[in-house]
Design an enzyme around this catalytic site. Structure first.
Site, mmCIF file in Angstrom:
data_model
loop_
_atom_site.group_PDB
_atom_site.id
_atom_site.type_symbol
_atom_site.label_atom_id
_atom_site.label_comp_id
_atom_site.label_asym_id
_atom_site.label_seq_id
_atom_site.Cartn_x
_atom_site.Cartn_y
_atom_site.Cartn_z
ATOM 1 C CB THR A 1 -11.826 -6.366 -5.154
ATOM 2 O OG1 THR A 1 -10.599 -5.757 -5.980
ATOM 3 C CG2 THR A 1 -11.676 -7.613 -5.073
ATOM 4 C CB SER B 1 -0.585 -9.416 -9.578
ATOM 5 O OG SER B 1 -1.140 -9.530 -11.136
ATOM 6 C CG ASN C 1 -4.833 -8.602 0.599
ATOM 7 O OD1 ASN C 1 -4.932 -9.347 -0.546
ATOM 8 N ND2 ASN C 1 -5.555 -7.699 0.892
ATOM 9 C CG ASP D 1 0.936 4.185 4.860
ATOM 10 O OD1 ASP D 1 1.273 3.091 4.107
ATOM 11 O OD2 ASP D 1 0.961 5.175 4.375
ATOM 12 C CB VAL E 1 -9.692 -10.174 -7.657
ATOM 13 C CG1 VAL E 1 -10.684 -10.592 -6.874
ATOM 14 C CG2 VAL E 1 -8.459 -11.155 -7.814
ATOM 15 C CE LYS F 1 0.464 -6.510 -6.605
ATOM 16 N NZ LYS F 1 -0.073 -6.732 -5.280
ATOM 17 C CE1 TYR G 1 -1.277 -4.324 -9.263
ATOM 18 C CE2 TYR G 1 -0.795 -5.565 -10.884
ATOM 19 C CZ TYR G 1 -1.471 -5.393 -9.775
ATOM 20 O OH TYR G 1 -2.288 -6.546 -9.136
#
Length: 295
Positions: free
Chosen positions: A226, A173, A121, A94, A224, A195, A191
């Protein structure tokens, strides 16, 4: 666990479009490597000659709205790296746990012999609407920002001690370079804040590590393709499904005619920034955003 295989003969280009040999003899430490961008980065660098220390949580986080990677995903990344003729050490760890990351780095370096590239990442995206806002905000910061700090704190001492230079590439990002994306919710605000914080860490670390020949940069992708975006929770909010990208809101739509960039597009930028071709590039944030930020 560790897997060791012999390397095959060199060729001019890899099956992923990279330059075989650009990372020959080098080792990359990658977090969030079980799938998505992390797996793509691992395979791109392995295709260009790197051995890999691949780390992922491989467990759920209660506030996150979608399924995170599994142990089987991480094992598959390891298999695919081996398939490219490279050595790999995998670890379930983690990024919020600094001790676990230090253990993973030490084990990987002991097995593979050195460290040259650090790719911080690992990250999380959409938070559950049922999660308390304060918890969602805190988890975003803990994974996306503190996790990056923990990653580099675990790896940088090895780079400095080796005295061979190196490259650190952080994943931020496009939302780390704009005021878009926050909506007053704990998850959205967390978020964007995390970032932006990654960009700040990148800039100050470029100064910290430059005397040791270590370059620090970050990539700033727009959406992206994913599992972070292609999942039922995102589809429920924005449309799309596990195979079809959601229709973007106008304030996050790309300028070029593509809804989501591919993880391989980000990996191409990461591989360049981590390579000797970028030996005089440090302290920069590189958008891989199909023009989103200039709209």
């Amino acid at each position: 666990m560790s897997r060791t295989v012999s390397t095959g003969p060199d060729c001019r280009t890899s099956d992923l479009g990279g330059l075989v040999g650009r990372f020959d003899g080098k080792v990359a430490f990658i977090t969030g490597a079980a799938r998505g961008q992390g797996r793509s980065h691992a395979l791109r660098l392995a295709g260009e000659g790197a051995d890999v220390i691949a780390v992922d949580l491989c467990a759920p986080i209660g506030t996150v709205a979608y399924d995170l990677a599994s142990p089987e995903d991480l094992a598959e990344t390891g298999r695919l790296v081996e398939e490219r003729g490279r050595r790999v050490v995998t670890a379930e760890a983690d990024v919020r746990d600094a001790d676990a990351l230090r253990t993973a780095v030490r084990a990987g370096v002991a097995e593979l012999g050195r460290l040259d590239v650090v790719l911080a990442n690992a990250g999380i995206g959409l938070m559950s609407p049922d999660a308390p806002a304060a918890d969602a905000f805190r988890d975003q910061l803990d994974v996306n920002l503190v996790g990056v700090w923990n990653t580099v704190q675990a790896a940088a001492p090895v780079l400095v001690e080796q005295a061979r230079g190196g490259a650190v590439v952080l994943t931020s990002s496009a939302f780390g370079l704009t005021g878009r994306g926050g909506d007053g919710s704990g998850g959205g605000d967390g978020y964007v804040a995390s970032k932006h914080g990654v960009v700040g860490l990148m800039r100050t670390w470029a100064n910290w590590l430059a005397p040791h020949g270590v370059r620090v940069t970050c990539v700033n992708p727009s959406g992206v393709a994913t599992p972070m975006l292609l999942n039922p929770a995102v589809a429920a909010l924005f449309g799309g499904d596990a195979e079809t990208p959601p229709k973007p809101a106008q304030d996050v739509a790309n300028l070029l005619d593509v809804t989501l960039v591919q993880p391989e597009d980000v990996s191409a930028a990461v591989a360049f920034l981590a390579s000797d071709e970028a030996r005089y590039i440090t302290g920069v944030a590189l958008p891989v955003d199909a023009g989103m930020l200039v709209r």
